[in-house]
Design a protein around this motif. Structure first.
Motif, short mmCIF file in Angstrom:
data_model
loop_
_atom_site.label_atom_id
_atom_site.label_comp_id
_atom_site.label_asym_id
_atom_site.label_seq_id
_atom_site.Cartn_x
_atom_site.Cartn_y
_atom_site.Cartn_z
N ALA A 205 92.75 55.47 17.96
CA ALA A 205 93.45 54.27 17.46
C ALA A 205 93.84 54.43 16.00
N LEU A 206 93.00 55.08 15.21
CA LEU A 206 93.31 55.31 13.80
C LEU A 206 94.49 56.26 13.66
N ILE A 207 94.53 57.30 14.50
CA ILE A 207 95.66 58.24 14.48
C ILE A 207 96.96 57.52 14.81
N LEU A 208 96.86 56.48 15.63
CA LEU A 208 98.03 55.68 16.00
C LEU A 208 98.35 54.62 14.94
N ALA B 78 85.56 58.40 19.89
CA ALA B 78 86.81 58.93 20.44
C ALA B 78 87.90 57.86 20.44
N THR B 79 87.56 56.65 20.90
CA THR B 79 88.57 55.59 20.98
C THR B 79 89.00 55.11 19.60
N MET B 80 88.05 54.95 18.69
CA MET B 80 88.40 54.51 17.34
C MET B 80 89.24 55.57 16.62
N ILE C 192 78.85 67.20 16.19
CA ILE C 192 79.45 67.82 15.02
C ILE C 192 80.98 67.90 15.14
N VAL C 193 81.46 68.35 16.28
CA VAL C 193 82.92 68.44 16.48
C VAL C 193 83.55 67.04 16.42
N GLY C 194 82.90 66.07 17.05
CA GLY C 194 83.42 64.71 17.03
C GLY C 194 83.47 64.11 15.64
N SER C 195 82.54 64.50 14.78
CA SER C 195 82.54 63.99 13.41
C SER C 195 83.76 64.50 12.65
N GLY C 196 84.13 65.76 12.94
CA GLY C 196 85.34 66.32 12.30
C GLY C 196 86.59 65.58 12.74
N VAL C 197 86.66 65.28 14.04
CA VAL C 197 87.80 64.54 14.57
C VAL C 197 87.88 63.15 13.93
N MET C 198 86.74 62.49 13.81
CA MET C 198 86.70 61.15 13.24
C MET C 198 87.14 61.16 11.77
N TRP C 199 86.66 62.15 11.01
CA TRP C 199 87.03 62.24 9.59
C TRP C 199 88.53 62.46 9.46
N ALA C 200 89.07 63.38 10.27
CA ALA C 200 90.50 63.68 10.21
C ALA C 200 91.34 62.45 10.58
N ALA C 201 90.90 61.72 11.61
CA ALA C 201 91.63 60.54 12.05
C ALA C 201 91.65 59.46 10.98
N ASP C 202 90.51 59.28 10.31
CA ASP C 202 90.43 58.27 9.25
C ASP C 202 91.33 58.63 8.07
N GLN C 203 91.47 59.94 7.81
CA GLN C 203 92.33 60.39 6.72
C GLN C 203 93.81 60.32 7.10
N MET C 204 94.11 60.64 8.36
CA MET C 204 95.50 60.67 8.82
C MET C 204 96.08 59.27 9.01
N VAL D 163 83.34 47.77 9.02
CA VAL D 163 84.63 48.48 9.06
C VAL D 163 85.73 47.72 8.33
N ALA D 164 85.51 46.44 8.08
CA ALA D 164 86.52 45.66 7.35
C ALA D 164 86.61 46.10 5.89
N LYS D 165 85.54 46.73 5.38
CA LYS D 165 85.50 47.08 3.96
C LYS D 165 85.19 48.55 3.68
N HIS D 166 84.83 49.30 4.71
CA HIS D 166 84.41 50.68 4.48
C HIS D 166 85.12 51.66 5.42
N SER D 167 85.16 52.92 5.03
CA SER D 167 85.70 53.98 5.88
C SER D 167 84.61 54.39 6.87
N PHE D 168 84.93 55.39 7.72
CA PHE D 168 83.98 55.89 8.69
C PHE D 168 83.17 57.08 8.17
N ASN D 169 83.29 57.35 6.87
CA ASN D 169 82.63 58.54 6.30
C ASN D 169 81.11 58.54 6.51
N ALA D 170 80.48 57.37 6.42
CA ALA D 170 79.03 57.30 6.59
C ALA D 170 78.63 57.76 7.99
N PHE D 171 79.42 57.39 8.99
CA PHE D 171 79.13 57.81 10.36
C PHE D 171 79.37 59.31 10.53
N VAL D 172 80.40 59.83 9.87
CA VAL D 172 80.71 61.25 9.93
C VAL D 172 79.53 62.07 9.41
#
Length: 278
Positions: free
Chosen positions: A183-186, A178-180, A130-142, A248-257
């Motif tokens: 990388a998205l934050i970067l 975590a790695t993706m 659950i915590v990791g999903s929040g991090v992933m969503w934030a990274a994809d948005q940022m 990932v070439a056409k979609h966000s990570f929201n489905a995984f979140v």
């Protein structure tokens, strides 16, 4: 008697192959599956088995990215003997992968009693999902998704490599996630972030599998389940890699979140009601 049967090894091999490179936590899914099958998730041989069958998934990466790996390794060897080759990105990238793997090795060895003990809890898996999903969503948005693979730097590789420690200490967080996310934050784009995650996972996961092999064999898992689980994870992981890169070439990570939150919440429910034992 083997702690894991051949039939169970097939199931776990499929789970490993599907989830190793998706940002949903292969370790978390393996522990959940083991728990549902009545396999003790903190048993030394079971922890070793999970690490060993990851080698099958890593072999899938080696085969899928063979041309890229051949090019990078070739550039690295040429650079060792020819100074002019050392200015090429592939030569530098090879060293970056090596350097970025050192932190997870150090932490993995130092924290092994915790990783194999208290942190191997399904409660930890649920919370980390659950915590990791929040991090992933934030990274994809940022992330601005403006940098490609050729724009990666030593700083990128080190930060992304160090982020693997989160998944090592908190099963359920997901090494890929975590790695993706890092990388998205970067500001790497999703395909570049995914490919970087793959390349950084090769030495880390291979090393973990080789290191844990003695524990898996010496503590109750026979060679047959290990071999079957590894082969199955290879076949399934190869298909999973091909699908993920297209996705990932056409979609966000929201489905995984969303998926991670649902699985994490369901796991908490199963543990709280006693349906699944920690």
């Amino acid at each position: 008697m083997s702690a894991i049967s051949v039939g169970q090894a097939v199931v776990l091999g499929v789970v490993e192959g599907v989830t190793e490179f998706l940002p949903v936590s292969s370790t978390g899914h393996l522990k959940i599956t083991e728990g549902l099958m009545g396999i003790p998730v903190d048993d030394k041989s079971v922890v070793g088995f999970s690490a060993v069958i990851q080698v099958g998934a890593i072999a899938a990466v080696l085969v899928y990215f063979f041309k890229d790996i051949k090019r990078i390794v070739g550039a690295w060897f040429r650079g060792l003997f020819h100074r002019e080759e050392r200015y090429r990105h592939d030569y530098k990238f090879a060293w970056w992968v090596i350097a970025a793997t050192i932190p997870i090795i150090v932490v993995g060895l130092a924290a092994k009693p915790l990783i194999d003990g208290p942190l191997a809890s399904l409660w930890v898996v649920a919370g980390s999902l659950i915590v990791g999903s929040g991090v992933m969503w934030a990274a994809d948005q940022m992330g601005r998704h403006k940098r490609g693979e050729d724009d990666t730097s030593f700083k990128d590789a080190m930060l992304v490599g160090c982020s693997q420690i989160l998944a090592l200490l908190f099963p359920g967080f997901s090494r890929s996630g975590a790695t993706m996310s890092t990388a998205l934050i970067l500001d790497l784009d999703r395909v570049a972030a995914t490919r970087l995650s793959f390349f950084l996972g090769i030495p880390a996961l291979t090393g973990a599998g080789v290191y844990e092999l003695k524990d898996a064999l010496g503590a109750g898992v026979s060679a047959a389940p290990l071999a079957v689980g590894t082969v199955v994870s290879f076949v399934v992981a190869y298909a999973s890699i091909a699908w993920l890169l297209k996705f990932v070439a056409k979609h966000s990570f929201n489905a995984f979140v969303i998926y991670r939150i649902v699985v994490g919440a369901a796991l908490i429910g199963l543990l709280a009601t006693g349906t699944l034992s920690n």
